[in-house]
Design a protein around this motif. Structure first.
Motif, short mmCIF file in Angstrom:
data_model
loop_
_atom_site.label_atom_id
_atom_site.label_comp_id
_atom_site.label_asym_id
_atom_site.label_seq_id
_atom_site.Cartn_x
_atom_site.Cartn_y
_atom_site.Cartn_z
N TYR A 111 21.12 -66.23 -51.22
CA TYR A 111 20.36 -66.74 -50.07
C TYR A 111 19.04 -65.99 -49.90
N PHE A 112 19.10 -64.66 -49.99
CA PHE A 112 17.89 -63.86 -49.80
C PHE A 112 17.11 -63.66 -51.10
N GLY A 113 17.68 -64.02 -52.23
CA GLY A 113 16.99 -63.92 -53.50
C GLY A 113 16.86 -62.51 -54.03
N VAL A 114 17.81 -61.63 -53.64
CA VAL A 114 17.78 -60.25 -54.10
C VAL A 114 19.21 -59.71 -54.08
N GLU A 115 19.53 -58.79 -54.98
CA GLU A 115 20.88 -58.25 -55.03
C GLU A 115 21.14 -57.36 -53.82
N LEU A 116 22.18 -57.67 -53.09
CA LEU A 116 22.58 -56.90 -51.92
C LEU A 116 23.84 -56.10 -52.25
N PRO A 133 17.63 -53.40 -52.50
CA PRO A 133 17.21 -52.13 -53.13
C PRO A 133 16.07 -51.44 -52.38
N ASP A 134 15.20 -52.21 -51.70
CA ASP A 134 14.09 -51.61 -50.97
C ASP A 134 14.43 -51.35 -49.51
N TYR A 135 15.68 -51.62 -49.11
CA TYR A 135 16.18 -51.36 -47.76
C TYR A 135 15.50 -52.24 -46.69
N LYS A 136 14.82 -53.30 -47.11
CA LYS A 136 14.16 -54.17 -46.14
C LYS A 136 15.09 -55.23 -45.57
N ILE A 137 16.19 -55.50 -46.27
CA ILE A 137 17.19 -56.46 -45.82
C ILE A 137 18.50 -55.71 -45.66
N VAL A 138 19.07 -55.76 -44.47
CA VAL A 138 20.28 -54.99 -44.19
C VAL A 138 21.27 -55.86 -43.41
N GLY A 139 22.50 -55.92 -43.91
CA GLY A 139 23.51 -56.71 -43.21
C GLY A 139 24.89 -56.12 -43.35
N ASP A 140 25.83 -56.68 -42.59
CA ASP A 140 27.21 -56.23 -42.64
C ASP A 140 28.13 -57.44 -42.59
N ILE A 170 17.79 -49.59 -36.80
CA ILE A 170 17.30 -49.16 -38.11
C ILE A 170 16.00 -49.87 -38.47
N ASP A 171 15.28 -49.29 -39.39
CA ASP A 171 14.00 -49.83 -39.84
C ASP A 171 14.25 -50.80 -40.99
N ALA A 172 14.14 -52.10 -40.70
CA ALA A 172 14.34 -53.14 -41.72
C ALA A 172 13.59 -54.40 -41.30
N GLU A 173 13.27 -55.24 -42.27
CA GLU A 173 12.57 -56.49 -41.96
C GLU A 173 13.54 -57.60 -41.58
N ARG A 174 14.71 -57.60 -42.19
CA ARG A 174 15.75 -58.60 -41.86
C ARG A 174 17.05 -57.86 -41.61
N ARG A 175 17.70 -58.18 -40.50
CA ARG A 175 18.97 -57.58 -40.13
C ARG A 175 19.93 -58.72 -39.83
N PHE A 176 21.16 -58.62 -40.33
CA PHE A 176 22.07 -59.75 -40.11
C PHE A 176 23.52 -59.32 -40.15
N LEU A 177 24.36 -60.19 -39.58
CA LEU A 177 25.82 -60.10 -39.71
C LEU A 177 26.29 -61.43 -40.28
#
Length: 226
Positions: A111-116, A133-140, A170-177
């Motif tokens: 969905y985000f186009g990057v390995e999480l 990998p760049d910590y800009k997308i963070v989810g749980d 936290i410092d991130a561009e996208r945060r999600f659950l």
């Protein structure tokens, strides 16, 4: 005996369902240092029988790699039989938590186009399940159900609130659950508490691969490729 057989013997002898091991402990068991690729490439830890480290190591002992923290130099092994990847109940396919986490990781990465992967930065309150990998997308990942199929689950609501707070800080561009199992849990939580949410996105991942965005809007529904 293969180079990685001592690791397999150690895991099998432990009898534990889940083992987190620093790289240095693995090297001590092997009696040699891990190759450079093991420190920089997640693929080295793939559960692939074509890789000698997997075949003679954890797979031979009945384990799989659940996640790897390359920055923290830690790997988590889980017993394969404990994962129960997919169970069929009639025509309905259900997942246990660990299997759903793997499923969600695949779908959200697409969905985000990057390995999480599970990752943690200094000063973060925890290791989050799905981090770029760049910590800009963070989810749980959350795999919750109503109490006895009907009642609001107070402890799970508290867990959701806690993780929303964690993510907001936290410092991130996208945060999600991303939720699985019972869509009523995040829906009921949002009915009561969405006013406290500032930047955390809520998704629900259906067992057939459909990804539904619940918040900030519920108009997005997508079938994820498998």
């Amino acid at each position: 005996m293969g180079k990685y057989s001592p690791l397999g013997k150690f895991l099998k002898a432990s009898g534990r369902e889940r083992i987190e091991m620093p790289f240095k402990d693995i090297e001590r068991i092997l009696g040699s240092t891990l190759p450079h690729s093991a420190r920089v490439h997640r693929a080295w830890w793939a559960n692939h029988a074509g890789h000698i480290q997997a075949r003679d190591g954890w797979l031979a002992a009945g384990y799989r790699v659940e996640h790897v923290d390359l920055e923290g130099r830690v790997v988590c092994f889980v017993r394969s039989e404990a994962k129960n990847h997919l169970r069929k109940e009639g025509k309905r396919i259900t997942l246990d938590y660990r299997s759903f986490e793997d499923f969600a990781r695949k779908v959200m990465s697409q969905y985000f186009g990057v390995e999480l992967m599970p990752r943690k930065k200094e000063n973060w309150p925890k290791c989050f399940d799905l981090v770029s990998p760049d910590y800009k997308i963070v989810g749980d990942v959350k795999y919750f159900s109503m109490v006895r199929g009907k009642r609001i689950p107070p402890a799970k609501f508290s867990n959701i609130s806690e993780h929303v707070l964690f993510l907001e800080r936290i410092d991130a561009e996208r945060r999600f659950l991303v939720f699985g199992n019972d869509i009523r849990v995040p829906q009921e939580w949002l009915k009561r508490y969405k006013h406290v949410v500032k930047s955390v996105e809520f998704y629900f991942l259906h067992s057939d691969g459909r990804l539904e965005k619940l918040y900030p809007n519920n108009s997005h529904q997508r079938r994820s490729p498998t």
